[in-house]
Motif scaffolding. Structure first.
Motif, PDB file in Angstrom:
ATOM      1  N   HIS A 201       0.874  -1.175   0.000  1.00 54.79           N
ATOM      2  CA  HIS A 201       0.000   0.000   0.000  1.00 54.79           C
ATOM      3  C   HIS A 201       0.911   1.224   0.000  1.00 54.79           C
ATOM      4  N   ASP A 205      -4.293   6.128   4.085  1.00 53.97           N
ATOM      5  CA  ASP A 205      -5.735   6.320   3.915  1.00 53.97           C
ATOM      6  C   ASP A 205      -6.309   7.065   5.114  1.00 53.97           C
ATOM      7  N   HIS A 281     -12.919   7.859   1.398  1.00 53.20           N
ATOM      8  CA  HIS A 281     -11.661   8.084   2.134  1.00 53.20           C
ATOM      9  C   HIS A 281     -10.704   8.848   1.223  1.00 53.20           C
ATOM     10  N   HIS A 283      -6.955   8.770  -0.175  1.00 58.21           N
ATOM     11  CA  HIS A 283      -5.678   8.053  -0.302  1.00 58.21           C
ATOM     12  C   HIS A 283      -4.628   9.105  -0.642  1.00 58.21           C
ATOM     13  N   ASP A 323      -7.634   1.305  -0.075  1.00 59.60           N
ATOM     14  CA  ASP A 323      -7.039   1.550  -1.387  1.00 59.60           C
ATOM     15  C   ASP A 323      -7.314   2.926  -1.979  1.00 59.60           C
TER      16      ASP A 323
HETATM   17 ZN   LIG Z   1      -4.994   3.836   0.062  1.00 62.48          ZN
END
Ligand SMILES: [Zn+2]
Length: 323
Positions: A201, A205, A281, A283, A323
C-alpha cells in the motif's frame, strides 16, 4: 696704503726694504681662505648637529604626532579585528552549520599575499616596519571583510532556499484530523480490500465522510486534477519543487485546476470514493524524485511527540487498506 717694512743688513750696515714676494702673498691668501672655509664648515656641522632649526623642530613634532596617530590606528584596527573575528566565529559555527554549508577555513580567511613583495616601496625609512606592519594588517582585514561578506551573501541565498523548501515540503495531514482517528491505514504491506491478497500500500488512507475538505500539504503547483490514472479515480497531484510531489486520490470534487499555484493548507478538493475505493476516504501519497515514500515521516513538525507516536502506531498496524 700698505706699510713698508725694513730690516737691518749687517753686511752693508744699512736698512733695507723687505720685498714681499708675490708667491708668498698668494700662499697667504690661499691658507686664509682654506682656514675660513674649514671653520665655516665646522661651525655649520656642529650647529646643525646640536641645534635644531625651527623648521626641523616643526617636522619632528609632526613626525611624533604621526607615530602617535599610527599607534591609535593600530589600536582601532585591533578592535575591528576582534569584532570581525567574532562575526567569523558565529558565521562558521552557527550560520554555516545551520544551513549545512562547510565552514570557511582559517587559512582561507586570513590568506596573505604570497609571492611578490607588495610593500617594497615602503622599505628603507626609519618608520618602515611600523608602516609595513600597519599596511599588512589593513590588507588582511580588508580581505577578511570581503570573504565574510561573500559568506553572508551565500547564507542569505541558502536561507531563502531553506524558507522555500520548508514552505514547499508536504508537511501537514491533508484532512482535518484533530483527534487522530481518521488515519485508517498506513504505508506498507496491507491486505487488498477487494482481493484480500497481501500487497504494498503506497500511501496513507484517511477515512472521512464524503465531501470533507482536502488540503494541500505544502506550497506548490497543481500538475494534475483529473481521473486519467487507473485506480486513483478523481485525483490531484501537486508539484512542490525540490523533488517532492503529493497525490490526493478518490476525490468527490475538485476545488483547483491544473497549473494553479497553491499554498499549504489551501482547500483543493473534497473526499469521495471514486476509482478503486471501498468506502469514502482520502488516499494520500508523497513522491520524492519519482519514488513513493512513507508520508508518516512528514508530520513530525506539525504534531506533538505524543500525537506523532499515536499516529505512528496507527500507521504501522498491518490492517486492510481502503485503497
Ligand atoms: Zn490507500
Amino acid at each position: 696704503m700698505s706699510k713698508v717694512k725694513f730690516y737691518y743688513d749687517p753686511e752693508s750696515l744699512s736698512y733695507r726694504k723687505i720685498e714681499r714676494k708675490k708667491r708668498n702673498t698668494f700662499k697667504f691668501i690661499s691658507v686664509f681662505l682654506l682656514a675660513t672655509a674649514l671653520f665655516a664648515f665646522l661651525f655649520v656641522f656642529i650647529a646643525g648637529h646640536y641645534f635644531e632649526s625651527p623648521k626641523e623642530k616643526a617636522l619632528k613634532r609632526e613626525l611624533t604626532n604621526m607615530q602617535l596617530q599610527f599607534d591609535l590606528l593600530n589600536k582601532k584596527m585591533q578592535e575591528a579585528e576582534t569584532v570581525l573575528a567574532n562575526i567569523e566565529d558565529r558565521d562558521n559555527n552557527i550560520y554555516r552549520v545551520y544551513f549545512e554549508a562547510n565552514p570557511i577555513a582559517e587559512e582561507q580567511r586570513r590568506a596573505g599575499f604570497g609571492g611578490i613583495n607588495r610593500y617594497k616601496n615602503l622599505e628603507g625609512y626609519d618608520n618602515s616596519s611600523l608602516i609595513i606592519e600597519t599596511s599588512k594588517r589593513l590588507d588582511i582585514l580588508q580581505k577578511q571583510i570581503v570573504v565574510q561578506s561573500k559568506s553572508l551573501d551565500e547564507i542569505t541565498q541558502l536561507a531563502e532556499e531553506k524558507e522555500k523548501l520548508l514552505a514547499a515540503i508536504p508537511a501537514i495531514q491533508p484532512v482535518s484530523n484533530e483527534d487522530l482517528t481518521r488515519m485508517a491505514s498506513g504505508y506498507g504491506m496491507r491486505s487488498d480490500p477487494f482481493t484480500k491478497a497481501r500487497k504494498m500500500h503506497w500511501g496513507m488512507d484517511f477515512t472521512a465522510p464524503r465531501g470533507s475538505p482536502v488540503y494541500a500539504s505544502g506550497d506548490g503547483v497543481v500538475v494534475r486534477a483529473d481521473s486519467g490514472s487507473s485506480g486513483y479515480g478523481n485525483h490531484i497531484r501537486i508539484d512542490h519543487g525540490f523533488g517532492y510531489t503529493s497525490l490526493y486520490a478518490h476525490l468527490y470534487k475538485y476545488n483547483v485546476r491544473k497549473n494553479q499555484k497553491v499554498k499549504r493548507g489551501d482547500l483543493i478538493g473534497f473526499v469521495g470514493s471514486t476509482g478503486r475505493s471501498e468506502a469514502p476516504h482520502l488516499h494520500y501519497e508523497i513522491f520524492k524524485d519519482g519514488d513513493r515514500i512513507n508520508p508518516i515521516n512528514f508530520y513530525y513538525g506539525s504534531l506533538t511527540a505524543e500525537e506523532f507516536s499515536k499516529l505512528l502506531e496507527h500507521a504501522t498496524l498491518e490492517n486492510q487498506s481502503l485503497d
